[in-house]
Design an enzyme around this catalytic site. Structure first.
Site, PDB file in Angstrom:
ATOM      1  N   GLN A  17     -24.041  22.385  39.009  1.00 51.42           N
ATOM      2  CA  GLN A  17     -22.769  21.830  39.493  1.00 51.42           C
ATOM      3  C   GLN A  17     -22.452  22.077  40.974  1.00 51.42           C
ATOM      4  O   GLN A  17     -21.993  21.169  41.663  1.00 51.42           O
ATOM      5  CB  GLN A  17     -21.613  22.382  38.635  1.00 51.42           C
ATOM      6  CG  GLN A  17     -20.277  21.790  38.996  1.00 51.42           C
ATOM      7  CD  GLN A  17     -19.095  22.308  38.197  1.00 51.42           C
ATOM      8  OE1 GLN A  17     -17.970  22.118  38.573  1.00 51.42           O
ATOM      9  NE2 GLN A  17     -19.329  22.949  37.082  1.00 51.42           N
ATOM     10  N   GLU A 139     -20.527  29.707  37.153  1.00 47.16           N
ATOM     11  CA  GLU A 139     -19.101  29.546  37.438  1.00 47.16           C
ATOM     12  C   GLU A 139     -18.228  30.759  37.083  1.00 47.16           C
ATOM     13  O   GLU A 139     -17.542  31.319  37.934  1.00 47.16           O
ATOM     14  CB  GLU A 139     -18.601  28.307  36.660  1.00 47.16           C
ATOM     15  CG  GLU A 139     -17.103  28.122  36.628  1.00 47.16           C
ATOM     16  CD  GLU A 139     -16.523  27.701  37.972  1.00 47.16           C
ATOM     17  OE1 GLU A 139     -17.090  26.812  38.605  1.00 47.16           O
ATOM     18  OE2 GLU A 139     -15.499  28.271  38.370  1.00 47.16           O
ATOM     19  N   ASP A 168     -17.982  26.800  41.168  1.00 43.09           N
ATOM     20  CA  ASP A 168     -19.027  25.797  41.407  1.00 43.09           C
ATOM     21  C   ASP A 168     -18.549  24.697  42.348  1.00 43.09           C
ATOM     22  O   ASP A 168     -19.028  24.550  43.467  1.00 43.09           O
ATOM     23  CB  ASP A 168     -19.443  25.159  40.078  1.00 43.09           C
ATOM     24  CG  ASP A 168     -20.396  26.052  39.296  1.00 43.09           C
ATOM     25  OD1 ASP A 168     -21.027  26.923  39.904  1.00 43.09           O
ATOM     26  OD2 ASP A 168     -20.506  25.865  38.076  1.00 43.09           O
ATOM     27  N   GLY A 247       4.059  31.571  45.704  1.00 45.49           N
ATOM     28  CA  GLY A 247       4.698  31.579  47.024  1.00 45.49           C
ATOM     29  C   GLY A 247       6.068  32.231  46.983  1.00 45.49           C
ATOM     30  O   GLY A 247       6.428  32.915  46.030  1.00 45.49           O
ATOM     31  N   GLY A 248       6.828  32.010  48.026  1.00 46.07           N
ATOM     32  CA  GLY A 248       8.130  32.647  48.151  1.00 46.07           C
ATOM     33  C   GLY A 248       9.226  31.962  47.351  1.00 46.07           C
ATOM     34  O   GLY A 248      10.348  32.444  47.300  1.00 46.07           O
TER      35      GLY A 248
END
Ligand code: COA
Length: 416
Positions: A17, A139, A168, A247-248
Site C-alpha cells: 500500500q 500499517e 501506509d 484543538g483549542g
C-alpha cells in the site's frame, strides 16, 4: 492539457500500500509509472482479500490506477540487464521493499548513481536509521510506533489503531512530496538524490499535536481534555482523549435521532467560542450566555461533560443531517458521522471525481477514490489498474528499445 509531471518516468518497484499510494499520486499528476512485478506473481495484493474469483482484488485495483505493468525477474542476469536499462531511462525509482532487499538484488544507491547520476531514489521503510532500521513494518505497527495508537481510544481502554491508513497511505503522501521537491531540486542542479520516508516518522508527523500536548503537560493539566473536567489526574505521557477535539475549541461526538439502531447516527459538535451564544439559543439554554460558569471558554472547561450532555439532549431530537441544516447557517461547526455506504452514494463526491466508477475487464465496474487533490490544469481521469504484465512488450520495445527477437529471448529465459 499538459500535466505537471508528464515529462517524468517512474520506475515503480513498489508493492502493498505505502509505495503504490505514492506512485498512483504521481501517475495522476501525469507521470509515466512503470510498475515492475515478479513474473507470474506480481504485487502480493493482487491476490489478497479476493472478492471476485480469478480477478485482481480491490486492494490492488484501488491502489494502482493509471500505471503500466512490466513483469520482470530482477534476480536473473537477463532481468538485471533490463532493470539497468530502466534505471538509466527513468527519472525516479520508488521502492518499499524490506530493508536491504534492493542491495541484495545488486541495486544499491551507489550502483544506481553509477548508472544514472540524475536518478532520484525514493524509499518507504518502517523506521529510519536507528535500532529498528532493519525491521519489516506494516500499517498498524507504524501506527503503534509513531504515537498514534497510544493517543487514540478512551482513557480506560486499549490503545487503538485508526481506520485511516496513516502509516501506509500517509507515508506514501509524504514520499510523493519528497519526490516532487527532489525533482525541482534536480532541475537546478542536475543531480538526483535519495528520498527516504520512514513510516514511524510519517505517523509522528501526523500526531504532531500530541507531542505538543506532551510538552504542555509540564505546565499543568490539559484543561481541554475531558479527564480534566472529570477530576482525573494526568500521568507522564499524553493520554488517550476519546473523541475530544485536538484543538483549542472543545468538541465531542454526540448521539443523534436514531442512534439506538443506526451505528452512524452521530454528529461531531464543536463549541467554538465565537458562536457560544448561538449554541445556547439552539439547545434551549439562553441563561448560559451570561452565566459565570458558562459564559467564557475558561469558565466552561471544568463543565464540559455537563455542557455536552445538554447539547446531546438536543442533538438526539434531530437527525445528523438536521443538525447540519440547523447549525451551518448559524456558523456552528458540526459534521455528521458518514458511513462508507453514505460516502459511496454521495452525489457531490461523484461530481468532483473523488468517488469514481471504474470498469475492469476481469471484475467489471467498481468504485474507487479518485485524486483527492485538484489542480486546475491537471484534470485526472482515473484509469483502471493494469493486468499483470499487460504492458511488458510495449515497455520493452518502446521505452527500452528491445527488438522483437530480443523480447522473445527475454521471455524464453523467464526474465519477463
Ligand atoms: N524480481 C525478483 N525478486 C523480487 C522482485 C522481482 N521483480 N520483486 C521483489 N522481489 C524480492 C525482493 O528482492 C525480496 O527478496 P529477498 O528477501 O531475497 O531480498 C523478496 O522479493 C521479498 O521482498 P520483501 O520486501 O521482503 O517482501 P515481504 O512480503 O517479505 O515484506 C513488507 C513486505 C511490506 C513487510 C516489506 O516489504 C517492508 O517492510 N517494506 C518497507 C515498509 C513498508 O513499505 N511497509 C508497508 C507496506 S504497505
Amino acid at each position: 492539457m499538459s500535466k505537471a509531471l508528464d515529462h517524468i518516468k517512474i520506475l515503480d518497484f513498489t508493492h502493498v500500500q505505502s509505495g503504490p499510494t505514492c506512485t498512483q499520486l504521481l501517475a495522476w499528476m501525469g507521470a509515466d509509472v512503470i510498475k515492475v512485478e515478479r513474473p507470474g506473481v506480481g504485487d502480493a495484493t493482487r491476490k489478497q482479500l479476493v472478492d471476485v474469483e480469478g480477478a485482481d482484488s480491490l486492494y490492488f485495483t484501488m491502489l494502482n490506477h493509471n500505471k503500466r505493468s512490466l513483469t520482470l525477474n530482477s534476480k536473473t542476469p537477463e532481468g538485471k540487464e533490463v532493470l539497468e536499462r530502466l534505471v538509466k531511462t527513468c527519472d525516479v525509482l520508488v521502492e518499499n521493499f524490506a530493508p536491504g532487499a534492493l542491495d541484495r538484488m545488486g541495486f544499491s544507491w551507489e550502483r544506481i548513481q553509477e548508472l544514472n547520476p540524475g536518478m532520484i531514489m525514493a524509499s518507504v521503510k518502517g523506521f529510519g536509521p536507528g535500532p529498528y532500521e532493519d525491521c519489516k513494518v506494516y500499517e498498524n505497527v507504524a501506527q503503534c510506533a509513531g504515537g498514534s495508537a497510544s493517543t487514540t481510544g478512551f482513557r480506560d481502554g486499549l490503545p487503538l489503531v485508526t481506520g485511516a491508513q496513516i502509516g501506509d497511505s500517509g507515508t506514501g503522501l509524504h514520499l510523493a512530496f519528497g519526490i516532487c521537491a527532489a525533482l525541482i531540486h534536480r532541475e537546478k542542479t542536475g543531480r538526483g538524490q535519495r528520498v527516504l520516508a520512514p513510516m514511524q516518522d510519517g505517523v509522528l508527523n501526523l500526531c504532531r499535536v500530541k507531542l505538543r500536548d506532551q510538552q504542555r503537560l509540564k505546565a499543568g493539566p490539559l484543561k481541554e481534555y475531558s479527564q480534566h473536567g472529570e477530576g482525573v489526574p494526568f500521568g507522564e505521557a499524553t493520554p488517550r482523549a476519546g473523541n475530544d477535539s485536538g484543538g483549542g475549541q472543545p468538541g465531542r461526538i454526540l448521539k443523534c435521532k436514531g442512534w439506538e439502531t443506526d451505528p452512524d447516527a452521530y454528529t461531531y459538535f464543536i463549541t467554538q467560542a465565537a458562536v457560544w451564544q448561538k449554541i445556547c439559543d439552539v439547545i434551549g439554554k439562553p441563561d448560559w450566555k451570561e452565566h459565570p460558569d458558562y459564559a467564557t471558554p475558561p469558565a466552561r472547561l471544568p463543565h464540559l461533560n455537563e455542557i455536552f450532555g445538554a447539547i446531546e439532549e438536543w442533538t438526539m431530537t434531530q437527525t445528523k443531517y438536521e443538525v447540519m441544516e440547523i447549525c451551518n447557517p448559524l456558523d456552528i461547526p458540526v459534521g455528521p458521522i458518514l458511513s462508507m455506504k453514505e460516502l459511496a452514494e454521495e452525489p457531490s463526491l461523484r461530481a468532483t471525481g473523488t468517488i469514481v466508477e471504474v470498469d475492469h475487464p476481469e471484475r467489471g465496474p467498481y468504485l474507487s477514490v479518485g485524486c483527492p487533490v485538484k489542480l486546475s490544469d491537471n484534470e485526472v481521469v482515473v484509469e483502471r489498474s493494469p493486468l499483470l504484465g499487460e504492458h511488458s512488450e510495449e515497455i520493452l520495445g518502446e521505452v527500452l528499445g528491445y527488438s522483437a527477437e530480443e523480447i522473445a529471448s527475454l521471455r524464453e529465459s523467464g526474465a519477463v
